[in-house]
Design an enzyme around this catalytic site. Sequence first.
Site, PDB file in Angstrom:
ATOM      1  N   GLU A  47       0.925  -1.401   0.040  1.00  0.00           N
ATOM      2  CA  GLU A  47      -0.164  -0.012   0.126  1.00  0.00           C
ATOM      3  C   GLU A  47       0.881   1.206  -0.030  1.00  0.00           C
ATOM      4  OE1 GLU A  47      -3.024   0.027  -0.572  1.00  0.00           O
ATOM      5  OE2 GLU A  47      -3.714  -2.072  -0.146  1.00  0.00           O
ATOM      6  N   CYS A  55      -2.117   9.442   2.289  1.00  0.00           N
ATOM      7  CA  CYS A  55      -1.757   8.696   1.165  1.00  0.00           C
ATOM      8  C   CYS A  55      -2.690   9.188   0.038  1.00  0.00           C
ATOM      9  CB  CYS A  55      -1.315   7.286   1.380  1.00  0.00           C
ATOM     10  SG  CYS A  55      -2.582   6.436   1.830  1.00  0.00           S
TER      11      CYS A  55
END
Length: 452
Positions: free
Chosen positions: A208, A242
């Site tokens: 991720e 993010c």
Amino acid sequence: MYESVFHKQKQFFQTKDTLAIPTRIKALKQLKDAIKLHEDDIFSAMRADYNKNESDAFLTEIGIIYSEINFHIENLKDWAAPVDVKTPVTHFGAKSTIYKEPFGVTLIISPWNYPFNLAMAPLVGALSAGNTAILKPSEHTPNVSSTISRIIASAFPEKYVTTIEGGIETNQQLLDLPFDYIFYTGSSQVGKIVMEAASKHLTPVTLELGGKSPSIVMKDANLKLAAKRIVWGKFMNAGQTCVATDYVYADNRIKDQLVKHLKHYTHKFYNKEFESEDYMQIINDRHFKRVHGYIEGDIAYGGRSHKSKRMIEPTIIQNADFSHPAMKEEIFGPVLPVLGFDDLEKAMIDIRDMPDPLALYVFTEDRSAARHIIENIPFGGGAVNDTMFHLATPHLPFGGRGHSGMGKYHGRYSFDTFTHEKSILHQTTLFDIPLRYPNYRKFQKLLKYIWK
């Protein structure tokens, strides 16, 4: 150094004590109870590490984990059940079934930007699927990492789940071990190192990562609402998210008007926090210097900073372009460049020329235009007329592609990520079809008919 812990978990997993559904549900409940017991400690740790307030901590770090645990407990029995699937006529008499089994000993390496959430969310999936787990929290948030260690130690024996704290050397030593699955959240640079280390043992991985996630604002968008939602998602957590909007790409016909609304909501939401020095801190001096270096050009709002507090005021840079320093890499801080386009197709080419972003957001009232953008730009996931909220539903998979990562999780997808699907064909012994044996040449015409 950590071989003994790894082997303890390997031996425990081989006892099959983690496989029973009641055991998995019990583990999830133990985790939830331990988190509840240490809520105040988590709040204090986050305030100490990077000045995160209690409301934001509960919303973005703790509450979402409670929701994830509840969703797994509610659905685990159905997810873990064997699934019968269709069997083709060529396998007449047989039955096809997919069995669900855990991988084994898993390693979860979590980042510093949401240090509690991004450690616990994959752990929920690992436990739900019946694995053991070693957590490696970020060394950049030492107080949160220490709190995570206490929570895990209060809920589980070391042979089931444990936490190992440390820096780069700790990561390297852990990655040398032959884990059955590795789940990593962090930068693309370190993601490559994780993947290379995993390849030595042929260990499957989920990565991720991140990237430059754009918000595309069309001329027909609800500009006030677009600005409000972009500002909220961008400057939350001091931009250290993010999937935050990394830059705005707006139709030039409405760009100036959009900037006015962006300025309005940035001031409304965050000015008091910054003035009172209650705004989130940048995680460390190195990142402060990096992010602060992006503040140049046509500054429409913000630009101030408190170096001693590692605090940067939410900043909007208007009339930016792809040569601006902030467009060279993921910003990961409270600086928002606004770029303009005249032609949507050219704008889409610009975005496609960059590494695949983790998220993309489209603001428009034209459904066909939104669909055109979604279908023609590669990215991990996103939203139409919103930012970041796609993370909050357990029914959507979350993950990147290419430079922004591989694999997915959240809700059912977390269970699936930490589960191996074992395909089994149950063949009948009541009869035996001769077509499969060396005399199949006699049935060549029939075979051609069946398979064509």
